[in-house]
Design an enzyme around this catalytic site. Structure first.
Site, short mmCIF file in Angstrom:
data_model
loop_
_atom_site.label_atom_id
_atom_site.label_comp_id
_atom_site.label_asym_id
_atom_site.label_seq_id
_atom_site.Cartn_x
_atom_site.Cartn_y
_atom_site.Cartn_z
N THR A 370 -13.06 41.31 -43.94
CA THR A 370 -12.14 40.19 -43.83
C THR A 370 -12.41 39.41 -42.55
OG1 THR A 370 -9.82 39.52 -43.77
CG2 THR A 370 -10.39 41.60 -42.70
N ARG A 371 -12.08 38.13 -42.59
CA ARG A 371 -12.07 37.30 -41.38
C ARG A 371 -10.68 36.72 -41.18
NH1 ARG A 371 -12.13 31.92 -42.95
NH2 ARG A 371 -12.78 31.56 -45.10
N HIS A 375 -2.82 40.45 -45.19
CA HIS A 375 -1.60 40.08 -45.91
C HIS A 375 -1.43 41.02 -47.10
CE1 HIS A 375 -4.35 38.00 -48.62
NE2 HIS A 375 -4.75 37.20 -47.65
N HIS A 378 -4.40 41.77 -49.41
CA HIS A 378 -5.36 42.68 -48.80
C HIS A 378 -4.88 44.12 -48.94
CE1 HIS A 378 -6.85 39.31 -45.86
NE2 HIS A 378 -7.37 39.19 -47.07
N ARG A 464 -11.63 37.89 -54.59
CA ARG A 464 -11.74 36.47 -54.92
C ARG A 464 -12.48 35.71 -53.83
NH1 ARG A 464 -8.98 32.12 -53.11
NH2 ARG A 464 -7.74 33.51 -51.80
#
Length: 559
Positions: A370-371, A375, A378, A464
């Site tokens: 992730t960058r 949330h 995730h 996604r």
């Protein structure tokens, strides 16, 4: 008697079924597999099915007879290749049910390419209405739903598709390995180590010094510590061309993004083969040495189109690429000093993560890239994956990102806060991913997977629009790209997740696979939406993220 198998090549006319089957046939014979038989549409219709026409009933009967022959051959130890359009799923399903070791190979190819290739001009006639009943135009072709192998013959060369098929057969044990003869390499498991433990034994620099940007310094470090295994340096021209064209190094190993060292125009002409160059940071410190193998000029527009799928300067990865010099230098490196980004307390080199996974007894480990701050979507994906494996490696990228992204120190604080309260400590590990973000979508998804394999992970979550930006890539394009490779070639399994959302009727996180309610009941979550609400001074609802994480973000934005 050796096991027989059936390779069933299916795809539209002119997609390359016969060509690819012949190439696989040749490779099998070269491997001393002499019981090989190829059944081809034109050949079979001459002797076995000349009484049949092209109605659906006749086409089904055509495939039924071919299946009967393929079944006999494979039962008697023959490697059997069937190259037929075979447009209907039921007929192919019957072949699968009857034939031992059945491998369905779908040749996907854009219609425009098929029209250009068609030597008889049948597509043009069908599209013009001059002939009818033509498969793919006015007669249906039912695309395979779960083929063992998908080859993209509009993009891949014959050799690349052949390697994919042979690698799959090796992985399944249907043929023995012959990496040297067939030019196939399985995913590397050994880590490259280019960290200089005895720098006094290295040659002294005898060429001009090259100043590295922050992003290039991170990539130098990634090569040195083994994160970019099997790379031992910046790409030479032959490897660069192969990566751009086919997502492979020149030896066939999968590698998706060019890792190159651009040099300024003032150095062009000063650099020669065999020189040793000092690689310095913008702080003046020498971080490494490069043993020059070659210097070459790249076409940045061509690279942008191949790697990013666009030449639009609004794409952050393209913008960075087009600002770099066109001349690059290739060669092996020696890492003398670690990049400053590795000073982060959560930095873990691949050798260390492998030791940690082993010490914890984790045989299966899933990575999460992730960058963005964490949330609810995730958390949902991570915990679904954690149900399937021994351990979860949360690996936020802290390298260079585009303007507007939330700073890495804030993202890491979010993860530290959430993990301490909502994740099992003995099954979760947090470590930084110290490389720059390219926003290259599908190619970067492969790159991220390879890096997590080097960390020692067995699985990676691909959700996604992985590594995407804007509307440059399809929602699940980064998942589909994995179908271009046999699993053993990458060495890590992608866990492909649907877009997750909070359902107000289910009162929980869900996806289209698990929720029966309509879009009006769905609250879709994204890092972009989080940033928007924060920038507008709005509170983050509980459907977006945990209150502890919302508090970290709110304080960061207030400052």
């Amino acid at each position: 008697m050796p096991d027989g198998f059936v390779l069933w090549f299916t795809g539209l006319s002119a997609s390359g079924k016969t060509t690819l089957a012949k190439a696989v046939e040749k490779e099998l014979i070269d491997r001393k597999i002499h019981n090989v038989q190829r059944l081809d549409g034109d050949i079979v219709r001459q002797d076995l099915t000349r009484d049949l026409g092209f109605s659906k009933a006749d086409r089904d009967e055509n495939i039924r007879r071919i299946t009967f022959v393929a079944e006999l051959l494979s039962n008697n130890g023959v490697a059997t290749m069937c190259s037929f359009i075979s447009p209907y799923r039921n007929a192919r399903a019957n072949a699968r049910a009857r034939c031992r070791n059945f491998v369905e190979i779908y040749l996907e190819c854009p219609i425009d390419t098929l029209v250009e290739r068609d030597p008889k001009g049948l597509y043009k006639k069908a599209l013009a209405g001059e002939i009818t009943g033509f498969t793919g135009v006015d007669d249906p072709y039912e695309v395979p739903e779960s083929p063992e192998i998908v080859v993209h013959t509009g993009d891949e060369c014959v050799e690349e598709s052949t390697r994919k098929i042979l690698s799959y057969l090796e992985t399944c044990g249907l043929i023995g390995g012959s990496e040297e003869r067939a030019g196939i390499t399985s995913a590397p498991t050994d880590l490259v180590d280019r960290i200089a433990t005895h720098p006094e034994n290295l040659p002294d620099p005898n060429g001009p010094a090259v100043i590295l940007s922050t992003a290039q310094l991170c990539e130098l470090d990634a090569i040195g510590c083994g994160l970019y295994s099997p790379l031992t340096g910046f790409l030479t021209e032959v490897d660069y061309r192969h990566v751009v064209d086919s997502m492979r190094l020149s030896d066939g190993t999968v590698w998706a993004v060019p890792v190159v060292l651009p040099v300024g125009e003032e150095l062009v002409g000063q650099i020669e083969h065999g020189m040793v160059l000092a690689l310095r940071g913008e702080d003046g410190e020498t971080y490494g040495l490069l043993e020059v193998k070659d210097a070459y000029v790249r076409d940045r527009e061509v690279e942008a189109a191949a790697v990013y799928g666009t030449t639009d300067r609004d794409h952050p990865g393209v913008a960075r690429l087009l600002e770099e010099p066109e001349t690059v230098v290739g060669g092996d490196i020696h890492l003398l000093r670690r990049a400053p980004i590795t000073d982060h307390p959560h930095n873990l080199d691949p050798a260390r993560t492998r030791r940690t996974f082993a010490a914890r007894g984790w045989k299966t480990v899933v990575a999460f890239q992730t960058r963005n701050p964490i949330h609810r979507a995730h958390e949902y994906l991570q915990k679904c994956a954690l149900e399937m494996v021994d351990g979860l490696f949360i690996n936020p990228l802290i390298g260079e990102t585009k303007a507007g992204d939330i700073p890495p120190e804030v993202r890491m604080a979010c993860y530290e806060t959430l993990l301490s309260a909502y994740y099992p400590d003995d099954r979760t590990l947090l470590g930084t991913f110290p490389i720059p973000m390219r926003y290259a979508g599908p190619r970067e998804a492969i790159h991220h997977a390879i890096c997590r394999r080097n960390y020692g992970c067995t699985h990676i979550i691909i959700g996604r629009d992985h590594a995407g930006v804007g509307d440059y890539y399809g929602t699940y394009e980064a998942q589909e790209v994995f179908d271009r490779f046999a699993p053993a070639e990458i060495g890590i399994v992608p866990l492909k997740f649907e877009h997750a959302f909070f359902c107000t009727k289910c009162e929980q996180m869900a996806s289209s696979k698990t929720c029966p309610h309509g879009k009006e009941d769905h609250v879709f979550l994204s890092g972009t939406k989080v940033r928007q609400l924060l920038s507008e001074g709005e509170d983050l609802p509980g459907e977006f993220t945990r209150p502890e994480v919302a508090d970290v973000l709110r304080k960061a934005y207030a400052q």
